[in-house]
Design an enzyme around this catalytic site. Structure first.
Site, PDB file in Angstrom:
ATOM      1  N   GLY A  11      12.579  15.654  35.624  1.00  0.00           N
ATOM      2  CA  GLY A  11      12.937  16.747  36.539  1.00  0.00           C
ATOM      3  C   GLY A  11      14.256  17.387  36.111  1.00  0.00           C
ATOM      4  O   GLY A  11      15.170  16.687  35.687  1.00  0.00           O
ATOM      5  N   ARG A  72       7.191  16.873  31.459  1.00  0.00           N
ATOM      6  CA  ARG A  72       6.710  15.489  31.617  1.00  0.00           C
ATOM      7  C   ARG A  72       5.576  15.368  30.607  1.00  0.00           C
ATOM      8  O   ARG A  72       4.621  16.135  30.667  1.00  0.00           O
ATOM      9  CB  ARG A  72       6.241  15.245  33.042  1.00  0.00           C
ATOM     10  CG  ARG A  72       7.391  15.457  34.035  1.00  0.00           C
ATOM     11  CD  ARG A  72       7.069  14.916  35.401  1.00  0.00           C
ATOM     12  NE  ARG A  72       7.987  15.447  36.399  1.00  0.00           N
ATOM     13  CZ  ARG A  72       9.107  14.847  36.797  1.00  0.00           C
ATOM     14  NH1 ARG A  72       9.461  13.693  36.292  1.00  0.00           N
ATOM     15  NH2 ARG A  72       9.876  15.404  37.712  1.00  0.00           N
ATOM     16  N   ASP A 103      15.176   7.796  34.853  1.00  0.00           N
ATOM     17  CA  ASP A 103      14.825   6.471  34.328  1.00  0.00           C
ATOM     18  C   ASP A 103      13.541   6.488  33.501  1.00  0.00           C
ATOM     19  O   ASP A 103      13.411   5.741  32.525  1.00  0.00           O
ATOM     20  CB  ASP A 103      14.767   5.425  35.451  1.00  0.00           C
ATOM     21  CG  ASP A 103      13.804   5.798  36.560  1.00  0.00           C
ATOM     22  OD1 ASP A 103      13.426   6.984  36.645  1.00  0.00           O
ATOM     23  OD2 ASP A 103      13.437   4.914  37.348  1.00  0.00           O
ATOM     24  N   THR A 125      19.598  13.533  36.927  1.00  0.00           N
ATOM     25  CA  THR A 125      18.580  13.657  37.979  1.00  0.00           C
ATOM     26  C   THR A 125      19.310  13.843  39.306  1.00  0.00           C
ATOM     27  O   THR A 125      20.362  13.230  39.513  1.00  0.00           O
ATOM     28  CB  THR A 125      17.656  12.415  38.072  1.00  0.00           C
ATOM     29  OG1 THR A 125      16.943  12.442  39.321  1.00  0.00           O
ATOM     30  CG2 THR A 125      18.411  11.103  38.011  1.00  0.00           C
ATOM     31  N   ASP A 127      18.377  12.746  42.028  1.00  0.00           N
ATOM     32  CA  ASP A 127      18.062  11.656  42.955  1.00  0.00           C
ATOM     33  C   ASP A 127      19.135  10.564  43.050  1.00  0.00           C
ATOM     34  O   ASP A 127      19.143   9.787  43.998  1.00  0.00           O
ATOM     35  CB  ASP A 127      16.735  10.995  42.557  1.00  0.00           C
ATOM     36  CG  ASP A 127      15.578  11.981  42.533  1.00  0.00           C
ATOM     37  OD1 ASP A 127      15.658  12.989  43.265  1.00  0.00           O
ATOM     38  OD2 ASP A 127      14.611  11.755  41.785  1.00  0.00           O
ATOM     39  N   ASP A 129      19.219   7.888  41.408  1.00  0.00           N
ATOM     40  CA  ASP A 129      18.454   6.641  41.547  1.00  0.00           C
ATOM     41  C   ASP A 129      18.491   5.768  40.288  1.00  0.00           C
ATOM     42  O   ASP A 129      17.608   4.947  40.084  1.00  0.00           O
ATOM     43  CB  ASP A 129      16.998   6.963  41.922  1.00  0.00           C
ATOM     44  CG  ASP A 129      16.300   7.805  40.861  1.00  0.00           C
ATOM     45  OD1 ASP A 129      16.981   8.305  39.944  1.00  0.00           O
ATOM     46  OD2 ASP A 129      15.069   7.963  40.955  1.00  0.00           O
ATOM     47  N   ARG A 171      13.040  10.969  45.838  1.00  0.00           N
ATOM     48  CA  ARG A 171      11.980  10.012  45.476  1.00  0.00           C
ATOM     49  C   ARG A 171      12.139   8.748  46.320  1.00  0.00           C
ATOM     50  O   ARG A 171      12.191   8.835  47.523  1.00  0.00           O
ATOM     51  CB  ARG A 171      12.003   9.735  43.979  1.00  0.00           C
ATOM     52  CG  ARG A 171      11.830  11.013  43.165  1.00  0.00           C
ATOM     53  CD  ARG A 171      10.747  10.898  42.170  1.00  0.00           C
ATOM     54  NE  ARG A 171      11.217  10.156  41.021  1.00  0.00           N
ATOM     55  CZ  ARG A 171      10.627  10.204  39.836  1.00  0.00           C
ATOM     56  NH1 ARG A 171       9.563  10.955  39.676  1.00  0.00           N
ATOM     57  NH2 ARG A 171      11.078   9.512  38.846  1.00  0.00           N
TER      58      ARG A 171
HETATM   59  P1  ATP Z   1      13.219  12.335  37.342  1.00  0.00           P
HETATM   60  O1  ATP Z   1      13.900  11.128  37.907  1.00  0.00           O
HETATM   61  O2  ATP Z   1      14.011  13.570  37.520  1.00  0.00           O
HETATM   62  O3  ATP Z   1      11.795  12.479  37.743  1.00  0.00           O
HETATM   63  P2  ATP Z   1      12.434  10.996  34.927  1.00  0.00           P
HETATM   64  O4  ATP Z   1      13.047  10.968  33.569  1.00  0.00           O
HETATM   65  O5  ATP Z   1      12.409   9.683  35.655  1.00  0.00           O
HETATM   66  O6  ATP Z   1      13.194  12.120  35.733  1.00  0.00           O
HETATM   67  P3  ATP Z   1       9.580  10.899  34.403  1.00  0.00           P
HETATM   68  O7  ATP Z   1       8.511  11.899  34.621  1.00  0.00           O
HETATM   69  O8  ATP Z   1       9.427   9.548  35.002  1.00  0.00           O
HETATM   70  O9  ATP Z   1      10.943  11.587  34.824  1.00  0.00           O
HETATM   71  O10 ATP Z   1       9.745  10.657  32.809  1.00  0.00           O
HETATM   72  C1  ATP Z   1       9.887  11.760  31.926  1.00  0.00           C
HETATM   73  C2  ATP Z   1       9.028  11.559  30.706  1.00  0.00           C
HETATM   74  O11 ATP Z   1       9.466  10.364  30.005  1.00  0.00           O
HETATM   75  C3  ATP Z   1       7.556  11.297  30.980  1.00  0.00           C
HETATM   76  O12 ATP Z   1       6.820  12.479  31.162  1.00  0.00           O
HETATM   77  C4  ATP Z   1       7.115  10.577  29.711  1.00  0.00           C
HETATM   78  O13 ATP Z   1       6.882  11.474  28.668  1.00  0.00           O
HETATM   79  C5  ATP Z   1       8.349   9.741  29.370  1.00  0.00           C
HETATM   80  N1  ATP Z   1       8.174   8.365  29.876  1.00  0.00           N
HETATM   81  C6  ATP Z   1       8.332   7.909  31.144  1.00  0.00           C
HETATM   82  N2  ATP Z   1       8.063   6.585  31.236  1.00  0.00           N
HETATM   83  C7  ATP Z   1       7.696   6.186  29.984  1.00  0.00           C
HETATM   84  C8  ATP Z   1       7.284   4.952  29.414  1.00  0.00           C
HETATM   85  N3  ATP Z   1       7.195   3.835  30.144  1.00  0.00           N
HETATM   86  N4  ATP Z   1       6.981   4.943  28.094  1.00  0.00           N
HETATM   87  C9  ATP Z   1       7.080   6.054  27.345  1.00  0.00           C
HETATM   88  N5  ATP Z   1       7.470   7.244  27.837  1.00  0.00           N
HETATM   89  C10 ATP Z   1       7.767   7.326  29.125  1.00  0.00           C
END
Ligand code: ATP
Length: 319
Positions: A11, A72, A103, A125, A127, A129, A171
């Site tokens: 995000g 994503r 994360d 982020t 959040d 979090d 979240r």
């Molecule tokens: P936000 O907290 O703002 O949602 P985020 O980084 O946690 O941000 P996610 O959608 O969970 O957002 O992760 C972003 C991208 O990271 C995913 O679309 C994916 O491509 C990659 N990703 C997430 N988890 C994994 C994983 N376990 N293994 C490999 N790639 C991952």
């Protein structure tokens, strides 16, 4: 380390641009080349990679969103996708990657390190979090957006002597709801980290009303369910009509606050410094106003802890 790359993922969060700017300028300061990867891990897989210069990050420190775009990526979750990403990094002769995101993005970065590619995470982020860091980039701006919105809603809540229920993002974390609740003087804050009982919420509404309160503001963290469902429960228990506001994506946008620009500038520069020191598989964090770093594994195994003393304080100030 001669050639670095930076991407934003997950995000978007206000301050991501300031972090990219800091990484690019710090790299240039150290005489390194730095590349921008567009559209997060999706762009990495496709090789959407362009060299950045001092000028390419001019005029972005104050802008929300991310000029590198974000995504994503489902493909990056697969072994084949991760392999393609490493091949692209190697083809572009990149020596180290900075990932600005949440994360999930850090879990992705870890996969690259497992394949021998050095990565450093910068927490971005709204959040708040992510474990091990007091703040994430974007949290303060989102918090201020929420407080400003609540101040406005409070005017109409007072005029109409009504109860307003406001749903905020976060979240599974209650940080945005709790901090906004305290800062805006909400009567009740409902967060995932603390038990909530509809009878207690109703009791607080009645207590306020019998003291002559003209309005009531209830803040619900999205991780606890929808504001509409709380409105239904309150109507069932009291017969009162409440008004619901879901703040939605306005919380993600806007010009970053000075705090977020500072945080992003310090963290983005620190990520470059860590790569130069030969570190990898680590996330940058802030603790007690000091920039520190943690091993991804160590950080991601922990749970983000919300300071529940703030919850107790918010309740004690809104009796
Ligand atoms: P936000 O907290 O703002 O949602 P985020 O980084 O946690 O941000 P996610 O959608 O969970 O957002 O992760 C972003 C991208 O990271 C995913 O679309 C994916 O491509 C990659 N990703 C997430 N988890 C994994 C994983 N376990 N293994 C490999 N790639 C991952």
């Amino acid at each position: 380390m001669k050639r670095l790359a930076v991407l934003t993922s997950g995000g978007d969060a206000p301050g991501m641009n300031a972090a990219v700017r800091a990484a690019v300028r710090r790299a240039a300061f150290h005489g390194l080349q730095i590349f921008g990867v567009y559209h997060g891990y999706d762009g990495l897989i496709r090789g959407d990679i362009k060299e950045m210069t001092l000028g390419s990050v001019g005029d972005i420190i104050h802008r929300g969103g991310t000029t590198l775009y974000t995504a994503r990526s489902e493909e990056f979750r697969t072994e084949a996708g991760q392999q393609k990403a490493v091949e692209q990094l190697n083809q572009h002769e990149i020596d180290g990657l900075i990932v600005i995101g949440g994360d999930g993005s850090f879990r992705g970065a870890q996969k690259l390190t497992e394949k021998g590619f050095p990565t450093i995470g910068v927490p971005g982020t709204i959040d708040n979090d992510i474990p091990c860091t007091d703040f994430t980039i974007g949290f303060d701006t989102a918090l201020n957006t929420i407080v400003e919105a609540i101040d406005k809603i409070r005017d109409t809540a007072t005029s109409h002597e009504r109860t307003y229920i406001i749903e905020v993002m976060g979240r599974d974390a209650g940080d945005l709801a709790l901090w906004a609740g305290l800062a805006a003087g909400a009567e009740t804050v409902i967060i995932p980290e603390a038990d909530h009982d509809i009878n207690d919420i109703v009791e607080r509404l009645h207590a306020g009303s019998s003291r002559g309160k003209k309005h009531s503001i209830i803040i619900v963290a999205e991780g606890c369910g929808s504001a509409a469902s709380f409105a239904d429960q309150i109507k069932e228990k009291t017969g009162w009509e409440t008004r619901v506001t879901v703040l939605g994506h306005i919380q993600r946008g806007g010009s970053p606050t000075a705090f977020d620009r500072m945080l992003a500038s310090r963290m983005g520069a620190a990520a470059v410094d860590l790569l130069l020191e030969g570190k990898k598989d680590r996330m940058v964090a802030i603790q007690n106003n000091q920039i520190v770093d943690f091993d991804f594994n160590e950080a991601l195994q922990q749970r983000h802890e919300l300071d529940l003393s703030i919850y107790d304080l918010a309740r004690s100030l809104s009796i």
